[in-house]
Design a protein around this motif. Structure first.
Motif, short mmCIF file in Angstrom:
data_model
loop_
_atom_site.label_atom_id
_atom_site.label_comp_id
_atom_site.label_asym_id
_atom_site.label_seq_id
_atom_site.Cartn_x
_atom_site.Cartn_y
_atom_site.Cartn_z
N MET A 1 -8.97 6.28 -0.28
CA MET A 1 -8.37 7.54 0.21
C MET A 1 -6.94 7.65 -0.32
O MET A 1 -6.03 7.01 0.21
N ASN B 1 -3.27 9.00 -1.17
CA ASN B 1 -2.23 9.69 -0.40
C ASN B 1 -1.49 10.56 -1.40
O ASN B 1 -0.73 10.04 -2.23
N HIS C 1 -3.69 13.18 3.09
CA HIS C 1 -4.91 12.48 2.65
C HIS C 1 -5.61 13.26 1.54
O HIS C 1 -5.65 14.49 1.56
N ALA D 1 1.59 -0.88 -9.36
CA ALA D 1 2.05 0.09 -8.36
C ALA D 1 2.93 -0.59 -7.33
O ALA D 1 2.70 -1.73 -6.98
N ARG E 1 -13.54 1.07 -7.78
CA ARG E 1 -13.52 1.31 -6.35
C ARG E 1 -13.25 2.79 -6.12
O ARG E 1 -12.62 3.45 -6.94
N THR F 1 -19.74 -3.13 -0.02
CA THR F 1 -19.61 -1.91 -0.81
C THR F 1 -19.00 -2.28 -2.15
O THR F 1 -18.31 -3.29 -2.26
N TYR G 1 -7.75 -0.09 1.54
CA TYR G 1 -7.97 0.80 0.42
C TYR G 1 -6.64 1.27 -0.18
O TYR G 1 -5.57 0.88 0.30
N ASP G 2 -6.77 2.11 -1.20
CA ASP G 2 -5.59 2.56 -1.93
C ASP G 2 -4.54 3.18 -1.02
O ASP G 2 -4.86 3.82 -0.02
N HIS G 3 -3.31 3.03 -1.42
CA HIS G 3 -2.17 3.68 -0.78
C HIS G 3 -2.08 3.32 0.69
O HIS G 3 -1.88 4.18 1.55
N TYR H 1 -4.18 2.45 3.00
CA TYR H 1 -5.13 3.08 3.92
C TYR H 1 -6.09 1.98 4.36
O TYR H 1 -6.76 1.36 3.54
N ARG I 1 -3.06 4.92 8.08
CA ARG I 1 -2.19 5.00 6.90
C ARG I 1 -0.88 4.34 7.32
O ARG I 1 -0.24 4.80 8.27
N GLN J 1 -6.06 -5.11 -4.10
CA GLN J 1 -5.83 -5.29 -5.54
C GLN J 1 -4.78 -6.35 -5.84
O GLN J 1 -4.35 -6.49 -6.98
N PRO K 1 1.52 -8.67 -5.01
CA PRO K 1 0.78 -7.60 -4.34
C PRO K 1 0.80 -6.32 -5.18
O PRO K 1 1.69 -6.14 -6.01
N ARG K 2 -0.16 -5.46 -4.97
CA ARG K 2 -0.19 -4.17 -5.65
C ARG K 2 0.18 -3.03 -4.71
O ARG K 2 0.39 -1.93 -5.12
N VAL L 1 2.34 -1.82 -0.90
CA VAL L 1 3.54 -2.16 -0.14
C VAL L 1 3.14 -2.98 1.07
O VAL L 1 2.67 -2.45 2.07
N ARG M 1 -15.02 -7.86 -1.67
CA ARG M 1 -15.34 -6.44 -1.47
C ARG M 1 -15.38 -6.12 0.01
O ARG M 1 -15.79 -6.95 0.82
#
Lengths: 99, 416, 1005
Positions: A1, A3, A13, A98, B307, B335, C249-251, C253, C281, C434, C451-452, C454, C593
């Protein structure tokens, strides 16, 4: 998800947005002047960059504005978002990582 | 190649399994090859196998940047079927299905093809119309296809919810009985072993970093393991096709997206067929190990990350429970994501390019696994003859100029 | 049955509250605070299940999420759940559970016969056999394999429970409520940041729940209580117990599964949300996920009663349970000695400590010696015996490097083997995010590297294995996280006095040979207990050319179980490293995963089921339709009346009645769902001129025009009528399903291509209800409703509109027609829809006004040859294909789609083109979707000429009609074409697609 930082609304989102693919593809001024190859390039050929990529998003469940985003297609890092017509932000160097 | 059978296993058991030969070699790359295949997934390995077997080309290298079969071959939901709408697609996928049907014996490796039947559900009158259209087209194309009404769906798959009061009720389904699933890893390994036995060099951990050209012709590749010369190059790099194309100065109408899949914990058999629903975005089967194997729609954004976003999974499980309420207490175990290369018309590209000797096999989107044997077979023909086989002639790059697209969005089973 | 293995005192259980439960049909008693695993161990039950391939007896190995073996079928009936780890089930009154995948029962399991064939069932055996004869694979081999596979069973009925989702934004999310996590949350909380602390256990404390420590003069229980009390008092700190962060997950989340009622007796669950998925988040994430102990891989290391040392310690200290009374400890590190010391203190007997290190010394070793425990340094367990419970171990002295034995075997009787191969930080979430891992040789484990996202890491995850380091590391991580999100942490408190034994050194020891080389003889060295993967399987895989760790995993199935290899992955990796003689970092890890632990589908779906799975849109007249017997069709998210059958009518009879009413009298249709877009601005006409294929600049105010829209590829994608309300204002209508897409399309061009155009688009679909009255009597009905309105054909011609009052309502009336009859589309404010509809019904009563639905609408328009986008078109159809050249401007230099019309394939003369079909037999109604051929006798694959897009029985014409797309169809009028159906072939004639009133005379009633 993801941002995503809408230039008008701030970070939201990904589910509030619709993806618009590669940015900065201008519709040809006079399509009739293009041969089939060039027209096909406009219609179908797309940069499919592995790395920092300029792409369009629509804040479809928000302000309904289209804007551009620079995002890394491996790390998904978003460098910045900018309004249509604005210049893209500078890319970080080196690519990747990142923060 | 040591022939695999229960007798060989029994004989090896007596010696503590100490004498099994390697399934494939790990050779050092030679200086030059007749054909280099970039990409050691199912399609690439199948291409190499059929090139060697059907066309007598033996001096072949398959270059794989990671481990063979580690891309989408290892990441799909293993569905095999050929019930595509358009003649062009039906022909190539049906060729593929016919090759699947004899594959275990052909390559002496059990790929565990399980033809348990594939249902594609219709949830609206429009879906019904499209489903009937596809069944009729399949039938006349010699592809087995049936139309089932809602009761027929229930008979074939008793745990499916056909309640009329469902939000998107099941109104019917197409059924391809010859469709089913296969064991994905085994396909890559089986082709690798068979190709290796025919002399193909499979070179893993060898990433291509450049395409060498002279006078509009390919002359070889630059790799992380040195330069390798070749007269012809077949690129079978799925999600990374555009990256290789860029090395050769070519643009493709391809974008790469994450496609996610998941499995549940293994449970005792509950579903004996494959159920797909393009309208509500879910497909389900049960593996021989007992896991429910499920896939969904692709993530909308371009990505080379294996992913996707979690809301896609949640949406998919909502859709799944609408169809299968009894799965509510089953648990998602794992997953993962693959990178699918999608074309504007949801059909693949098996084509020569403006660079002589450089061929691309890509754009399979969500349909790649089922196409593995047929894709390799056609691509081998194309590479061997420098001309496409009639089965893949329509899947040229030229179609994007002429407009002769093969729009399979409806039949692809997932929303693009 | 009494709890023979319950220690006389100790543990965090409530001994005053006994809990009755049933396992495999036998009744037992445990205590509040027990898990199913601890309660079973208290009752001396070790045999919980059978292994996957060989059906060997298996027991409890761990005490938490990493448990590989003890999966049970929990509960019965509609609420049963397969494969739940006994170590993660909080005991509740009335709990029932049973072993999975055993028949007839776990004590006597028929499939244990598989053990005899173990020599054949090596890794990959199924790839090598079951191929001959081919026909038997589907008939025999696979059915047998499938029946044998799978663990527990899914319920057979729907789930009575409810689940939901919550969304949360915080500055700092702390994952893991052990000592490090608690300190991190405290540091961040004290800075006033919004903090979320999540822990999978029923109570906070993590490893402190299993160990005895003094912290700053308090015992661990008091310390935890004080920490939690302070956090709970902070208004911006959220604490989640029984909550597993399963995905990162990304950002930043993260998703968390909170189990809200799974620990309650059935009666107390009613009406409550069972599980909730939190979507978080976070500005910063602090991962303090701890570490898992690794088993040692030795011969027959799978017997019930062989457990992780840390698990033994947990059962003793947290649950007051003695997992055995005669324990042997097998270890390669000091830390595990604590398990022996604690068991002895609780009343158990430690018969020996087998330490594979040759030199052992240190605080814990001395403590064990002081308890007179025999320590065999430089020894290893080389075999075990016992049926359904370990009975003895065989130990031998080993040379350094563990390749050679230097003594004869000695047998030691025991009923419990505790083992410890060191600790693996729980890097799963870090890896999911990641982050890169690096291997720490001294600590013999993978640790988080760069880390990838924050985030911070703390505690055992970060290699901080002592409590002192955990507390300091946790506080620092929490403070850093708060600072990074703009908050100012309070001054760091002084480090508390902690008494803890020195951890000593670890000496990696990845696989212990048995009495014979691995893979020979009957002994098995299990690596992945759940999948029955042995060290020999890994050797075999390497022998066969599988060298990548991913290949090894897949070929041997290591790590593919429901535990996702939490106890086996690192051992497998290290064994592989040994075989390949490459250092572990060169082997690399496999991908971690999501989810960390399994999550129920129900929780993931949340409330998004049934009508909430997709919003249901209904018009303001919907209730009337329901009350008047309409059957509905889903069109996109809308419910549209499909037809209105009267009692006893078949569908076709109803359609005939509805259609004839429109043709001969008057019918009424709820057309509110059509998309409506208000387009405004000085450049609105120019904009439409570019969007539509036809000309728009000169359309007069008050006039209406039909338009087709194409994509840039020239293919039709929507159609509808658009009215010019004013010079600078239009009202566009779209198809029902296409409305949102068209609005997006318009705005995309305005915002991204033609930014110079001053045009604004607003969806008004749900601002206007639309009632369409059609038929020769339509004018008479409208006259009654709008007596003031001049509806003469001269003053209100076809393709125009008027504003005025209809049935007392402010209305816009459009004269357009989708039926070919005189038609008025009356638009009133949405909320007045039903009022208008009822007024129309009343006014029309004398003309027998007939409501009709989408099906009759389709028939009526097909009689007129009007297309439906998405039915006559499928994304590959141009306006020319539809015979609609008349609507494609030859004058305009450009509009969307124009350039594509001249591409070679698009300009082909023999494209599939829209035609009408009349079957030779008037009663044959072709199925929609029937394929058409010119030669019905051609062999398959039969060359196809097109397909039937629409097909109906037309009551108006007294026969069937069909529309079709046929290759070169425009030039094939009067030719025969064939539809080879299942069992019969229908012959039809190609005709013009307009079947009725070709001259359009009926438009004026």
């Amino acid at each position: 998800m993801l941002n995503i930082d809408c230039p008008w609304c701030g970070k939201r989102h990904e589910t509030e947005f619709r993806y618009g693919g590669e940015a900065h593809i201008a519709r040809p001024e006079d399509p009739a002047m293009l041969d089939d190859t060039d027209w096909a390039a406009f219609l179908f050929m797309r940069k499919n960059t592995k790395g920092y990529f300029a792409e369009r998003w629509l804040h479809s469940h928000g302000c309904r504005r289209w804007f551009n985003v620079i995002r890394h297609t491996v790390t998904h890092e978003i460098v910045g978002a900018y309004k249509m017509g604005e210049k893209p932000p500078k890319l970080p160097k080196p690519a990747g990582g990142a923060k | 190649m040591v022939k695999y059978s229960i007798f060989t296993i029994a004989r090896n058991a007596l010696t503590g399994h100490k004498n099994w030969p390697k399934q494939w070699r790990s050779p050092e790359p030679k200086a030059t090859y007749d054909v280099i295949i970039i990409g050691g997934g199912g399609h690439g390995l199948a291409t190499a196998y059929y090139l060697a077997k059907e066309h007598g080309v033996r001096n072949i290298a398959v270059l794989e940047k990671g481990w063979l079969g580690g891309g989408n071959t290892a990441r799909n939901t293993t569905i095999v079927r050929s019930n595509y709408l358009w003649d062009e697609s039906a022909a190539i996928y049906e060729k593929s299905l016919q090759l699947w049907e004899g594959l275990s014996q052909d390559i002496n490796y059990n790929v565990m093809l399980s033809q348990r039947g594939v249902l594609n559900l219709a949830h609206s009158l429009g879906d019904v119309r499209e489903g009937v259209r596809r069944v009729n087209a399949n039938r006349l194309n010699g592809v087995d296809a049936e139309w089932l009404d809602a009761e027929g769906v229930k008979d074939f798959c008793p745990i499916i919810n056909i309640s009329k009061s469902a939000r998107h009720p099941v109104l019917g389904a197409t059924l391809q009985r010859r469709g089913g699933v296969a064991r994905h890893d085994s396909v890559a390994w089986g082709y690798a072993r068979a190709a290796d036995a025919l002399g193909v060099d499979i070179i893993q951990n060898c990433e291509v970093t450049g395409i060498k050209r002279e006078g509009g012709k390919v002359t070889g590749v630059e790799t992380t393991r040195g330069d390798i010369a070749a007269k012809k190059i077949g690129v079978v790099a799925a999600g990374h096709s555009s990256v290789i194309a860029e090395m050769a100065g070519i643009r493709l109408p391809v974008t790469s997206h994450p496609l996610q899949a998941l499995v549940s914990e293994p449970i005792k058999p509950v579903i004996d067929c494959v159920v797909m629903s393009g309208a509500v975005h879910v497909y389900v089967s049960q593996s021989d190990k007992g896991e429910l194997v499920m896939g969904a729609g692709i993530d909308s954004f371009n990505s080379y990350a294996q992913r996707g976003s979690f809301h896609v999974i949640e949406h998919q499980l909502g859709a799944c429970l609408e169809l299968f309420p009894i799965f509510s207490r089953v648990r998602m175990m794992r997953t993962w994501g693959g990178i699918v290369d999608t074309c504007p018309d949801a059909s693949p590209i098996l084509s020569g390019t403006s660079v002589e000797g450089l061929y691309f096999n890509c754009g399979w989107g969500t349909g790649g696994f089922k196409a593995t044997p047929g894709s390799g077979w056609c691509f081998a023909h194309t590479l061997a003859n420098d001309a496409p086989h009639p089965l893949n002639t329509p899947f040229s790059l030229a179609r994007f100029e002429s407009g002769a697209l093969i729009d399979e969005h409806g039949a692809a089973g997932v929303a693009h | 049955m009494t709890q023979h293995f319950r220690a006389t005192s100790g543990g965090r259980i409530n001994r005053r509250k006994a809990i009755n439960f049933t396992f495999n049909g036998q009744s037992y008693i445990g205590y509040e605070g027990d898990t199913l695993a601890s309660a079973l161990l208290a009752n001396g039950v070790h045999l919980l299940g059978r292994s996957f391939k060989y059906h060997r007896p298996r027991g409890i190995v761990a005490a938490g999420a990493e448990e590989p073996n003890s999966m049970v079928q929990l509960g019965e009936g509609a609420t049963t759940e397969p494969n739940i780890r006994a170590t993660q089930i909080s005991l509740y009154e009335g709990l029932t559970a049973s072993s999975v995948n055993v028949w007839p029962n776990v004590e006597f399991d028929i499939s244990a016969i598989n053990g005899l064939f173990a020599k054949i069932m090596t890794a990959g055996f199924y790839n090598k056999t079951f191929m001959w004869p081919r026909s038997l694979w589907m008939k025999l081999y696979e059915p047998v394999i499938r029946r044998a596979a799978g663990w527990g069973r899914a319920p057979t009925t729907s789930d009575p429970d409810i689940y939901d989702h919550m969304h949360l934004h915080v500055e700092v999310m702390v994952v893991g409520g052990g000592p490090a996590g608690l300190m991190a949350a405290l540091a961040a909380g004290r800075s006033c940041a919004r903090v979320l602390l999540v822990d999978e256990q029923s109570e906070f404390g993590g490893s402190l729940l299993s160990t005895k420590r003094q912290i700053g003069g308090k015992d661990e229980t008091a310390w935890i209580a004080d920490m939690v009390a302070e956090l709970e008092a902070m208004p911006d700190v959220t604490l989640l117990r029984r909550s597993t962060t399963f995905g990162y997950y990304d950002h930043n989340y993260l998703c968390v599964l909170e189990q809200k009622t799974d620990h309650l007796p059935a009666a107390e669950r009613k009406g409550k949300v069972r599980q909730r998925v939190w979507h978080v988040r976070a500005g910063q994430v602090v991962l303090a996920t701890g570490a898992h102990e690794r088993p040692l891989v030795f011969a027959d290391n799978d017997r019930p009663g062989i457990m992780l040392a840390g698990a033994v310690q947990t059962y003793v200290n947290r649950y007051g349970v003695l997992p055995g009374k005669k324990m042997v400890l097998f270890t390669n590190n000091d830390a595990a000695y604590e398990a022996a010391i604690d068991l002895q203190a609780a009343g158990g007997d430690v018969v020996a400590i087998i330490d594979c290190r040759h030199e052992v010394s240190g605080e814990l070793v001395d403590a064990a010696r002081a308890l007179d425990i025999e320590i065999l340094a430089g020894y290893a367990i080389t075999g075990t015996s016992g049926g359904k419970r370990v009975e003895s171990v065989e130990v031998r002295k080993i040379q350094k490097g563990a390749k050679v034995y230097t003594s004869a075997a000695r047998s030691i009787d025991c009923d419990l083997v505790a083992m410890s191969g060191g600790w693996s930080p729980v890097v799963h979430l870090f890896s999911q995010s990641q982050g890169q891992l690096h291997y720490d040789e001294a600590k013999a484990c993978f640790l988080p590297g760069t880390p990838r996202q924050v985030q911070q890491v703390a505690g055992a995850l970060a290699g901080q294995f002592s409590l002192k380091d955990c507390l300091a590391g946790g506080y620092k991580a929490g403070a850093d996280a708060a600072r990074a999100t703009g908050f100012t942490p309070k001054r760091k408190p002084a480090a508390p006095e902690i008494d803890e034994p020195d951890a000593g050194e670890i000496e990696p020891f990845w696989v212990v040979p048995g009495s014979r080389p691995i893979g020979e003889g009957m002994a098995k060295h299990f690596v992945d207990l759940q999948n029955d993967t042995t060290a020999a399987d890994i050797e075999l895989a390497v022998r066969e050319g599988f060298e990548s760790v991913e290949h090894i995993k897949r070929y041997t199935l290591t790590g593919f179980g429901t535990d996702q290899g939490k106890t086996s992955n690192i051992n497998a990796l290290a064994i592989l490293s040994g075989i390949l003689e490459k250092p572990i970092p060169k082997i690399g890890t496999t991908t971690f995963r999501p989810p960390y632990t399994p999550v129920s589908y129900g929780a993931l779906a949340g409330r998004n089921l049934g009508d909430w799975s997709d919003p249901v849109r209904v018009t303001s007249i919907h209730d009337w339709h329901v009350n008047n017997g309409a059957l509905f069709e889903n069109v996109g998210q809308w419910k549209r009346p499909w037809y209105f059958p009267k009692a006893g009518e078949t569908m076709q009879e109803a359609l005939n009645r509805e259609c004839l009413a429109v043709r001969n009298g008057v019918g009424v249709l709820d057309a509110s769902t059509l998309g409506k877009i208000d387009i405004r601005g000085p450049d609105a006409a120019e904009f439409l001129n570019r969007i539509y294929t036809n000309a728009w600049l000169k359309l007069g105010v008050g006039r209406v025009r039909y338009g087709l829209m194409c994509h840039e590829d020239g293919m039709v994608f929507d159609d509808g009528t658009t009215a010019r309300l004013a010079d600078d204002r239009f009202l566009m209508t779209t198809t029902t399903g296409g409305a949102a897409g068209v609005l997006d399309w318009l705005e995309e061009y305005l915002q991204t291509e033609w930014t110079d155009l001053k045009v604004y688009c607003t969806s008004v679909t749900e601002q206007w209800a639309t009632v369409s009255i059609a038929g020769p009597k339509a004018g008479a009905v409208l006259k009654k409703l709008a007596p003031e309105m001049d509806i003469s054909h001269e003053n209100f011609p076809f393709l125009s509109f008027k504003e005025g009052t209809v049935a007392g309502l402010k209305a816009r009336v459009f004269r357009i027609s989708f039926t070919g009859e005189l038609t008025y589309e009356i638009n009133v404010p949405w909320t007045c829809g039903q009022a208008l509809w009822e007024a129309v019904m009343a006014a029309g009563a004398e003309f027998d006004i007939t409501p009709y639905g989408t099906e009759s609408m389709h028939i009526l328009r097909a009689e007129k040859g009007f297309i439906i986008v998405g039915q006559e078109t499928d994304g590959t159809t141009t306006p020319q294909d539809l015979g609609m050249d008349w609507i494609v401007s030859k004058v305009k230099p450009d509009f969307i789609g124009k350039r594509s019309f001249t591409r070679t394939d698009t300009a082909r003369k023999d494209r599939k083109q829209l035609v009408g079909l009349l079957t030779d037999k008037p009663d044959d109604v072709l199925p929609e979707g029937a394929q058409l051929v010119f030669d019905p006798h051609a062999p398959k694959p039969m060359p196809m000429a097109g397909h039937v897009t629409s097909s109906y029985y037309s009551a108006t014409l007294g026969r069937s009609i069909a529309l079709a797309l046929v290759k070169g169809g425009h030039d094939r009028k009067r030719q025969k074409i064939f539809a080879p159906l299942e069992g019969k072939t229908v012959t039809a004639e190609i005709v013009d697609p307009v079947f009725y009133d070709k001259e359009g005379e009926r438009l004026n009633g």
